[in-house]
Design a protein around this motif. Structure first.
Motif, short mmCIF file in Angstrom:
data_model
loop_
_atom_site.label_atom_id
_atom_site.label_comp_id
_atom_site.label_asym_id
_atom_site.label_seq_id
_atom_site.Cartn_x
_atom_site.Cartn_y
_atom_site.Cartn_z
N TRP A 1 -130.08 -14.83 29.79
CA TRP A 1 -128.21 -15.42 30.23
C TRP A 1 -127.49 -14.82 30.40
O TRP A 1 -127.75 -14.19 29.13
CB TRP A 1 -127.98 -17.65 29.55
N THR A 2 -126.65 -14.60 31.17
CA THR A 2 -125.38 -13.89 31.35
C THR A 2 -124.02 -15.16 31.00
O THR A 2 -124.07 -15.97 31.24
CB THR A 2 -125.11 -13.64 32.71
N VAL A 3 -123.31 -14.06 30.34
CA VAL A 3 -122.32 -15.17 29.68
C VAL A 3 -121.01 -15.06 29.90
O VAL A 3 -120.64 -13.96 29.69
CB VAL A 3 -122.16 -15.27 28.00
N ALA A 4 -120.52 -15.46 30.40
CA ALA A 4 -118.00 -14.67 30.62
C ALA A 4 -117.31 -16.02 30.44
O ALA A 4 -117.62 -16.57 29.93
CB ALA A 4 -117.70 -14.76 32.81
N VAL A 5 -115.94 -15.73 30.17
CA VAL A 5 -114.92 -16.51 29.18
C VAL A 5 -113.82 -16.18 30.40
O VAL A 5 -113.75 -14.98 31.61
CB VAL A 5 -114.81 -15.33 28.24
N ALA A 6 -113.38 -17.24 30.82
CA ALA A 6 -112.01 -17.35 31.36
C ALA A 6 -111.27 -18.84 31.05
O ALA A 6 -110.88 -19.64 30.27
CB ALA A 6 -112.91 -19.26 32.69
N THR A 7 -110.39 -17.98 30.67
CA THR A 7 -109.06 -18.47 29.69
C THR A 7 -107.89 -18.21 30.15
O THR A 7 -106.95 -17.14 30.73
CB THR A 7 -108.77 -17.74 28.42
N ASN A 8 -106.83 -19.13 30.68
CA ASN A 8 -105.54 -19.72 30.57
C ASN A 8 -105.01 -18.78 29.49
O ASN A 8 -105.00 -18.75 27.88
CB ASN A 8 -104.98 -20.82 30.94
N GLN A 9 -103.84 -18.50 29.54
CA GLN A 9 -103.17 -17.10 28.65
C GLN A 9 -101.75 -17.39 28.47
O GLN A 9 -100.78 -16.60 28.50
CB GLN A 9 -103.56 -16.00 27.74
N SER A 10 -101.20 -18.79 29.03
CA SER A 10 -99.89 -18.80 29.21
C SER A 10 -98.45 -18.34 28.52
O SER A 10 -97.16 -18.42 28.02
CB SER A 10 -99.40 -19.90 29.55
N GLY A 11 -98.93 -18.05 27.14
CA GLY A 11 -98.26 -17.47 25.71
C GLY A 11 -98.40 -15.92 26.04
O GLY A 11 -96.69 -15.69 25.48
N ILE A 12 -98.45 -15.30 26.88
CA ILE A 12 -98.13 -14.22 26.95
C ILE A 12 -96.76 -14.12 28.51
O ILE A 12 -95.60 -13.56 28.11
CB ILE A 12 -99.11 -13.54 28.45
N ALA A 13 -96.53 -15.02 29.75
CA ALA A 13 -95.28 -15.53 30.23
C ALA A 13 -94.47 -16.32 29.00
O ALA A 13 -93.59 -15.65 29.42
CB ALA A 13 -96.00 -16.49 31.23
N ARG A 14 -95.06 -16.96 28.17
CA ARG A 14 -93.57 -17.92 27.63
C ARG A 14 -93.14 -16.06 26.20
O ARG A 14 -92.48 -16.90 25.57
CB ARG A 14 -94.63 -18.54 26.68
N GLY A 15 -93.77 -15.42 26.44
CA GLY A 15 -93.40 -14.14 25.35
C GLY A 15 -93.40 -14.41 23.87
O GLY A 15 -93.24 -13.95 23.20
N TYR A 16 -94.85 -14.91 23.56
CA TYR A 16 -95.45 -15.24 22.69
C TYR A 16 -96.21 -14.14 22.20
O TYR A 16 -96.50 -14.00 20.38
CB TYR A 16 -96.43 -16.39 22.42
N TYR A 17 -96.80 -13.61 22.76
CA TYR A 17 -98.07 -12.10 22.45
C TYR A 17 -97.90 -11.49 23.75
O TYR A 17 -97.73 -12.03 24.65
CB TYR A 17 -98.92 -12.19 22.08
N GLY A 18 -97.99 -10.65 23.49
CA GLY A 18 -97.99 -9.31 24.71
C GLY A 18 -99.56 -9.34 25.15
O GLY A 18 -100.99 -9.77 24.07
N VAL A 19 -100.18 -8.44 26.08
CA VAL A 19 -101.75 -8.81 26.82
C VAL A 19 -102.09 -7.63 25.19
O VAL A 19 -103.90 -7.59 25.52
CB VAL A 19 -101.37 -7.84 27.74
N GLU A 20 -101.60 -6.54 24.42
CA GLU A 20 -102.15 -6.08 24.00
C GLU A 20 -102.89 -6.82 22.71
O GLU A 20 -104.25 -6.41 22.41
CB GLU A 20 -101.21 -4.33 22.80
N MET A 21 -101.97 -7.70 22.09
CA MET A 21 -102.61 -8.47 21.38
C MET A 21 -103.93 -9.53 21.73
O MET A 21 -104.80 -9.98 21.20
CB MET A 21 -101.67 -9.20 20.83
N LEU A 22 -103.50 -10.00 23.14
CA LEU A 22 -104.58 -10.59 23.65
C LEU A 22 -105.75 -9.75 23.92
O LEU A 22 -106.95 -10.00 23.46
CB LEU A 22 -104.91 -10.88 25.19
N GLU A 23 -106.03 -8.46 24.18
CA GLU A 23 -106.88 -7.81 24.06
C GLU A 23 -107.64 -7.50 22.76
O GLU A 23 -109.05 -7.12 22.77
CB GLU A 23 -106.83 -6.26 25.03
#
Length: 196
Positions: free
Chosen positions: A48-70
């Motif tokens: 099977w192929t597995v993918a992930v789709a995730t809302n990360q509004s904490g970035i827009a809210r300034g709680y963490y950055g794209v670097e942390m998400l990565e």
């Protein structure tokens, strides 16, 4: 090229890892469900192929950055690889609820990104697994089959009961994968709990 019928798209927080009303802002706060990591690996090992789709509004809210998400997603991929699996693509929305973007679930933009990244003509017949109604709603216009898990916000979503017609409901990702692989092997679907 993967077939849409053998694609499972997962929400992240509440499905793969513990969710938090305070947001998952660091590697220390990102606590995966061990059974979910193994479930993803099982899917991969079974073709099977597995993918992930995730809302990360904490970035827009300034709680963490794209670097942390990565960094969190690097760790996620490492754990899945250590278990013998692979995540084909991770799509995230960095926007807030009022930003009017096309990618924040329940909009289907993240799934469209996954479709393009995997070079699929459509997502018809794939599975969308989430713990909230908006996860399932994102998959609906793309032709995904809806699955709700009771981890994360799943039990609250189930109790509300709105918009779950046609969704299958499982205790967690591992239970869904167990059912899916047994179903593929011709076993009965007694473990499944379709919403009524």
């Amino acid at each position: 090229m993967p077939a849409a019928e053998r694609l499972v798209i997962l929400d992240r927080d509440g499905v793969i890892n513990q969710d938090s009303d305070e947001y998952v802002k660091s590697l220390e706060e990102w606590i995966p469900f061990p059974t979910a990591i193994e479930a993803i690996a099982r899917l991969t090992r079974d073709g099977w192929t597995v993918a992930v789709a995730t809302n990360q509004s904490g970035i827009a809210r300034g709680y963490y950055g794209v670097e942390m998400l990565e960094a969190i997603h690097v760790r996620l991929r490492e754990l899945v690889q250590e278990a013998g699996g692979e995540i084909a693509h991770i799509a995230h929305c960095p926007h807030g609820p009022g930003d009017g973007c096309a990618c924040r679930k329940p909009s289907p933009g993240l799934l469209e990104e996954i479709r393009e990244a995997l070079a699929l003509d459509s997502l018809e017949g794939s599975w969308m697994v989430g713990d909230s109604l908006r996860d399932l709603q994102a998959g609906e216009p793309m032709g995904c089959r809806p699955v709700l898990v009771r981890t994360g916000k799943g039990r609250r979503t189930e109790e509300k009961g709105e918009g779950l017609e046609g969704a299958m409901i499982f205790d967690d990702l591992a239970a869904f994968v167990e059912w899916l692989l047994a179903r593929e092997g011709g076993a009965n679907d007694a473990q499944a709990s379709p919403f009524r």
